[in-house]
Structures are given as structure tokens and as C-alpha cells.
Design a protein around this motif. Sequence first.
Motif, PDB file in Angstrom:
ATOM      1  N   LYS A 289       0.859  -1.173   0.000  1.00 18.17           N
ATOM      2  CA  LYS A 289       0.000   0.000   0.000  1.00 18.17           C
ATOM      3  C   LYS A 289       0.899   1.228   0.000  1.00 18.17           C
ATOM      4  CE  LYS A 289      -3.609   2.344   2.663  1.00 18.17           C
ATOM      5  NZ  LYS A 289      -4.418   2.312   3.908  1.00 18.17           N
TER       6      LYS A 289
ATOM      7  N   GLU B 299       2.249   5.064   0.128  1.00 16.81           N
ATOM      8  CA  GLU B 299       1.996   6.280   0.900  1.00 16.81           C
ATOM      9  C   GLU B 299       2.482   7.473   0.078  1.00 16.81           C
ATOM     10  OE1 GLU B 299       4.400   5.358   4.204  1.00 16.81           O
ATOM     11  OE2 GLU B 299       3.198   3.626   4.798  1.00 16.81           O
TER      12      GLU B 299
ATOM     13  N   GLY C 174       5.787   2.790   1.497  1.00 16.18           N
ATOM     14  CA  GLY C 174       4.773   1.757   1.289  1.00 16.18           C
ATOM     15  C   GLY C 174       4.861   0.736   2.409  1.00 16.18           C
TER      16      GLY C 174
ATOM     17  N   ASN D  48       2.824  -3.120   4.111  1.00 17.72           N
ATOM     18  CA  ASN D  48       1.760  -4.115   4.106  1.00 17.72           C
ATOM     19  C   ASN D  48       1.835  -4.948   5.375  1.00 17.72           C
ATOM     20  OD1 ASN D  48       3.676  -6.194   3.737  1.00 17.72           O
ATOM     21  ND2 ASN D  48       3.489  -6.118   1.515  1.00 17.72           N
TER      22      ASN D  48
END
Length: 363
Positions: free
Chosen positions: A122, A124, A134, A136
Amino acid sequence: MKKVLILGLCYLMASYHVLAQQKEMIYVNANSGNDDAAGSQMTPLKSLFEAAKRVNKLAGKGSIQVFLSEGTYGLAETATFNPTQWVFSKQDRLEIRAEILPDSSAWEPNKMPIIVSTMPFKLERDDKKVITGGSNYGILIESSHATIQGLRILGEPVHEKPKAGVLVRNYPIVWEGKNLSDLRVTQCQFLGNQFALPNHLGILSNGKQLEVDHCVFYGVKDAVVMWNAPAEQSSMHHNLILNSYGAAVWTWSTTPDFKFYNNVMSGINVLWVLEKEAKNAFQIQNSMVIGYNQLVNQGGGPQDFGTPADPKKLMYGSDFVLQKTGGLSIEEDQTSRYYLQIKPGTLGTSYGAGLFYKSSNEK
């Protein structure tokens, strides 16, 4: 007639009580399982993700046990355990565990189920939509009264720092939610390699009554971070932390009753990171550090480890062995029961740190 009715009512009430106190068991086998199967011991599921889905659909109260056979479990997406219709207790728990545990006579290091994340991150972004990082989650626990036991947990093959100011990170075990209490992570092995398989942070915890014990953290950046909620009545004990290029423990939200004992650490960048204000002090008991760069910092975050803090914030006596340089004898023979643990009879074994509840002297 009245006696018959009363006896019948008592029988029904007893039957209801038995039904209400359930014990659910779900079996998972990465090699022979099928996610369309029943999830029994004879017909196991294949993935941890599917096991989480089955758990989350259950309604009732009692214990739920998820048994993992030996094999490699790739997480292409987060395995989220959030059984909102199930009631656990201190005794009746959610357990995610290896089918064969380290203290069993049948256990060998190769019997440990291996968890590795392979999922997208995911991203940022800042106000200008520029990627700043990022993250997870591997296994996400959103419930109280949970235990994770006997697993070998790896990081994720990723380039952690693609450019200056950007950090991409995997969190293998995350405990997150509102008003959570009672998570135990025990007899797990967290392995990482800074360059090929970064394990950014073994356990990210948001709740009270966290217990981390008899775990091995080898080559992991950070072992345990407690954040975002008062981590009351929490503890770390009998853990072995080796070659950490981050910090062994972060007590960002931890209350002074935190217990830290019988832990052995070697090759540590920073032993301890306090909250930014460094208001709390913590006690270390019967532990050992052989080889470290910095004893205690404050502040920090994913990008850094904060700044040096007052060393008096860590309180200890003569039972804490603190040595700036040196190392331990670690077993590298993969066929040995003590693989990636302290060699029996060498420096550090007297603390009982490692995967086994019984020390080598007690076996």
C-alpha cells in the motif's frame, strides 16, 4: 409430569451450555490442502488466507485453533483474523499454531511452517502525490485473547529503500484494533536478510497484555514495537535477538510495569527505543547483551532510530550482562535441533532464551 418437564428443561439447558462452549479446529496444509475442502485434519485447507476467512464467519464462543502443517505459506494478501461474532476468553483463545511444536519429541527445525509475504504494498503519498513509502501486513489480528505459536516467519523480497526518503516495509505480525488485550506470540522464529529478504518489524502491537516469549529474531530490523495504545501488563522474556540492524524493543506506548527478563541479544544496533518524550523508565532483569552500538534512544520512526536518551531510563542490576563487543556461538548446522539458536553449553544458554520452554540442561 412436573418432574419430567423440569428434567427436560435441565437437559436442554445443559445441552445449550455444551453447544455454547465450542471448540473449533481448522487444519491447513500448504502442500496437500485445498481451499474448497472442509478444513478438517483429513481434508485440510491450503492457505492461511482461507483459514482466516473461515474463522471470521464463525459465530459462538469458546476456542478456535488453526493448525498449520509444515510447508511454505505465501501470503499474496493479508490474512486478517477478525471473528466479530465469536467470543474468546483468557482460557478459550484464538490460536494460530504449528501442528508440531518445538517441545514435541517429533519436532525438527524443518517441521516449522514457513510464512512469507509476496503481496503488493500500500503506497503512501505526500500532498503532492509523490510516493514517500509503502507498507503491508502479513498476519493481522483484530481480536483479543489470541496466540501465535511455532511459526517461522520471514520478511518479503523487496528493495526497502528505492530512493532517499522512501521506505517500503513489511510487517509480518500486526495486532491492531480498539480496546484489545491479551496477545501472546511464542516459540516463533523471525528470520530476515537486510538485502534479500528484509523483515522490517517482527511484531507491531497495539493493545495491552502483550506477551512475547521464547522467540528467535535473527537478522530482523526491529523485533517488537508497542505503539498507539497503553501497552499495560506486557512482557518480553526468554527471547533470543541476533544481528538486528534496527532496535530490539520499542516502548512507544508502554507503561512502566513492562517486564523484560531472560532475554539474550547479540549484534544489536540499538537495544531500546523510548517514546519521544522519554517519560518512562524500564527495568531489565536477568538478561544479556553481547555486542551493541547504542543502548537506549528516544523518538524515532520507520526511517530512523531516534536520538540518544538518558541511559538511566533503563534500570538494571548485576544480573544484566552488558558487553559492548563480542558475540555468541550460534548453531548453523541446519540438521541440529538448535539451528539458529545458542549452541548448548556455550555463553548465554543459562538464560533459557530460545524456542524451547525447557532449557538444554533440563532435557
